[in-house]
Design a protein around this motif. Structure first.
Motif, mmCIF file in Angstrom:
data_model
loop_
_atom_site.group_PDB
_atom_site.id
_atom_site.type_symbol
_atom_site.label_atom_id
_atom_site.label_comp_id
_atom_site.label_asym_id
_atom_site.label_seq_id
_atom_site.Cartn_x
_atom_site.Cartn_y
_atom_site.Cartn_z
ATOM 1 N N PRO A 83 45.442 29.684 36.686
ATOM 2 C CA PRO A 83 46.723 29.349 36.068
ATOM 3 C C PRO A 83 47.122 30.302 34.929
ATOM 4 O O PRO A 83 48.261 30.329 34.531
ATOM 5 C CB PRO A 83 46.465 27.944 35.517
ATOM 6 N N VAL A 116 41.793 35.623 41.924
ATOM 7 C CA VAL A 116 42.365 34.399 42.501
ATOM 8 C C VAL A 116 42.389 33.242 41.512
ATOM 9 O O VAL A 116 43.113 32.270 41.707
ATOM 10 C CB VAL A 116 41.622 33.969 43.791
ATOM 11 N N PHE A 117 41.592 33.328 40.462
ATOM 12 C CA PHE A 117 41.571 32.236 39.482
ATOM 13 C C PHE A 117 41.215 32.805 38.112
ATOM 14 O O PHE A 117 40.260 33.576 37.981
ATOM 15 C CB PHE A 117 40.542 31.172 39.897
ATOM 16 N N SER A 157 40.885 30.981 34.369
ATOM 17 C CA SER A 157 41.008 29.662 33.742
ATOM 18 C C SER A 157 41.958 29.711 32.544
ATOM 19 O O SER A 157 42.121 30.747 31.903
ATOM 20 C CB SER A 157 39.640 29.138 33.321
ATOM 21 N N SER A 177 38.020 31.475 30.047
ATOM 22 C CA SER A 177 36.552 31.491 30.014
ATOM 23 C C SER A 177 35.912 31.817 31.363
ATOM 24 O O SER A 177 34.700 31.979 31.434
ATOM 25 C CB SER A 177 36.027 30.137 29.534
ATOM 26 N N ALA A 178 36.700 31.913 32.427
ATOM 27 C CA ALA A 178 36.129 32.244 33.749
ATOM 28 C C ALA A 178 37.193 32.862 34.636
ATOM 29 O O ALA A 178 38.368 32.487 34.581
ATOM 30 C CB ALA A 178 35.565 30.994 34.414
ATOM 31 N N GLU A 200 37.732 34.239 38.736
ATOM 32 C CA GLU A 200 37.170 34.344 40.089
ATOM 33 C C GLU A 200 37.885 35.464 40.836
ATOM 34 O O GLU A 200 39.110 35.562 40.802
ATOM 35 C CB GLU A 200 37.307 33.030 40.859
ATOM 36 N N GLN A 230 38.009 37.954 44.536
ATOM 37 C CA GLN A 230 37.595 38.252 45.908
ATOM 38 C C GLN A 230 37.408 39.765 45.978
ATOM 39 O O GLN A 230 38.318 40.511 45.624
ATOM 40 C CB GLN A 230 38.674 37.831 46.903
ATOM 41 N N LEU A 259 32.604 36.748 46.919
ATOM 42 C CA LEU A 259 33.274 35.919 45.914
ATOM 43 C C LEU A 259 32.519 36.122 44.614
ATOM 44 O O LEU A 259 31.287 36.015 44.590
ATOM 45 C CB LEU A 259 33.224 34.450 46.309
ATOM 46 N N VAL A 292 32.368 35.411 40.346
ATOM 47 C CA VAL A 292 32.856 34.740 39.135
ATOM 48 C C VAL A 292 32.343 35.521 37.939
ATOM 49 O O VAL A 292 31.141 35.779 37.822
ATOM 50 C CB VAL A 292 32.383 33.270 39.055
ATOM 51 N N ILE A 348 28.457 34.487 39.031
ATOM 52 C CA ILE A 348 28.235 33.972 40.393
ATOM 53 C C ILE A 348 28.646 35.078 41.351
ATOM 54 O O ILE A 348 29.700 35.713 41.171
ATOM 55 C CB ILE A 348 29.055 32.683 40.650
ATOM 56 N N GLN A 380 28.532 35.954 45.621
ATOM 57 C CA GLN A 380 28.151 35.447 46.947
ATOM 58 C C GLN A 380 28.862 36.217 48.045
ATOM 59 O O GLN A 380 30.082 36.392 47.996
ATOM 60 C CB GLN A 380 28.509 33.968 47.037
#
Lengths: 178, 297
Positions: free
Chosen positions: A47, A119-120, A122, A126-127, A129, A131, A157, A159, A171, A173
């Motif tokens: 957001p 894609v994300f 926060s 603080s985070a 994400e 691709q 993916l 993070v 993260i 993966q």
């Protein structure tokens, strides 16, 4: 006369710089670890909108994280991972390095290009994400013998979370597709 | 003589047949090596890899963490233990020997069982819309990000008041924004997926004062101004340390005094003036105005 000295000094400087770079990144048995190319598309993150400075920092730190990973995989040592990789992402590669140590099999990535899509991000920053669509040549080595070499398109993916002065991969993966 | 020629002829024929047969068999390919891998597997499940061909070879399994080598007789199957494929992602099986082969398969995450929960901020003003943010990363027990649309419940509770929101995770992440509650105190912010839940404490403090009413009375060295007990609009006491600014405008000009709230009340002493207009404010909230002429009006 001065010109000749100037040229000699320049030449020596270039040679020393080359030696410095080579000695930093190469051991006799290693290939030079080349920094991967990283591009980021931050248009669709939400957001929170990604600030320009953050975009630059992500590209810089994700590239640095891969350079560190390539060094760790090549040398079979966890130290290069430093704090660019943390949490489950770091554990993943610590486990891989342990298996490399035990089996004598290791992998090497060459000619890496990473196309990141945010894609994300926060609300409080603080985070993040991402691709990652990566074009790589992956070599599998048993000792010093290349047993397999493939050009692959890999999807990850990722993070990332910030510290006071850089971003860390927390993260990580591999996935079949996005 | 004839019999000798016949023997030579027979020997030549036999040798010729043997050479021809040898050449024929040599030209036939051996059964080419091949691999059978699962189309997809789940993390921590046992799988079988089939091999085909003749002779022996070496089988390599390369995965996110896997670096495995096995000697195999082509035609046999290779069993992989669950613990050898706990990391989700791409696995490549490489066969060396019998012509060689390589195939890949995917290992998907297992069922969700763990949550990484980021909650912000740790301290927030009560009754503030969208003030609390929660982000959840849904993981399986092997630390793989679960990519299916798992419902994640966010709940914010303090005393009897609770609000909740359920959001489906997308590519392993779910997030929500919540209004802070009306009451000051330690609220429990919980994220849960199936039977797993993680709690964070969010300290809700009083918001801005609802109003800053004050009164004044003369003192030996000037004027003492003192607020009423300060509360936010939900009735929560304004915390100690909050600043209230008193402003005095008189014939000599303007002077301000910052007073710290203690036990809900801010108090300050202003210089004496025959006629002054005194006002008070805290943050964005302005209070009443007093016209001082020896006593408050």
């Amino acid at each position: 006369m001065n010109n000749i000295f100037l040229r000699l000094r320049r030449g020596t400087g270039i040679l020393l710089a080359t030696l410095l770079v080579t000695s930093t990144f190469c051991r006799p048995a290693d290939l030079p670890v080349i920094a991967p190319r990283v591009q980021l598309d931050a248009e669709n993150a939400g957001p929170r909108e990604i600030e320009e400075q953050t975009e630059k920092a992500i590209v810089r730190d994700y590239g640095a994280a891969w350079t560190a990973l390539n060094q760790a995989l090549e040398r079979n040592q966890p130290e290069p991972l430093g704090d660019l990789w943390v949490g489950t992402a770091k554990q993943l590669f610590l486990d891989a390095l342990q298996q490399q140590e035990q089996s004598g099999i290791r992998i090497r990535y060459l000619g890496q290009q990473h196309q990141l899509q945010a894609v994300f991000y926060s609300q409080e920053g603080s985070a993040l994400e991402l691709q990652d669509t990566a074009q790589v040549e992956r070599q599998v080595l048993d000792g010093e013998t290349v047993v397999n070499s493939e050009s692959l398109t890999l999807h990850y993916l990722v993070v990332m979370t910030p510290t006071t002065d850089h971003w860390q991969v927390r993260i990580f993966q591999s996935v079949a597709d996005f | 003589m004839n019999s000798k020629i016949g023997t030579y002829w027979q020997t030549i024929r036999r040798t010729g047949v043997r050479v021809a047969c040898g050449a024929l068999f040599a030209s036939l390919p051996l059964l080419a090596a091949d691999l059978t891998v699962p189309r997809q597997a789940t993390a921590n499940s046992a799988i079988t890899i089939g091999t085909a061909g003749e002779g022996s070879g070496e089988l390599y399994l390369i995965g996110p963490t896997a670096r495995i080598k096995r000697n195999v007789r082509l035609g046999d199957s290779v069993q992989l233990k669950p613990e050898e494929i706990q990391a989700a992602g791409l696995y490549t099986v490489i066969l060396r020997g019998g012509g060689g082969a390589a195939k890949s398969f995917w290992v998907a995450p297992a069922a969700p069982q763990a949550i990484n929960f980021l909650a912000q901020p740790s301290r927030v003003a009560a009754s503030t819309p969208d003030a609390i943010s929660g982000t959840v990363f849904v993981m399986d027990r092997y630390h793989n990000l679960v990519l299916s649309a798992v419902p994640v419940k966010f709940e914010l509770a303090l005393q009897d008041a609770a609000s909740e929101r359920t959001v489906n995770a997308r590519e392993g992440v779910a997030w929500a924004r919540m209004d802070s509650g009306h009451h000051a105190g330690n609220a429990q912010f919980t994220a849960s997926v199936d039977d797993s839940s993680v709690k964070r404490i969010i300290q809700q403090v009083a918001a801005e004062p609802c109003n800053v009413n004050f009164h004044a009375h003369p003192a030996p060295a000037g004027i003492v101004v003192e607020t009423d007990l300060l509360r936010d609009c939900a009735g929560n006491a304004i915390p100690d340390g909050t600043i209230v600014t008193f402003t005095d405008i008189d014939a000599h000009g303007k002077s301000t005094v910052d007073a710290v709230v203690k036990r809900g009340i801010a108090r300050a002493e202003l210089p004496a003036a025959p006629a002054a207009v005194i006002s008070a404010a805290s943050g964005i909230v302005s209070g009443n105005e007093l016209h001082w002429n020896g006593d408050a009006r």
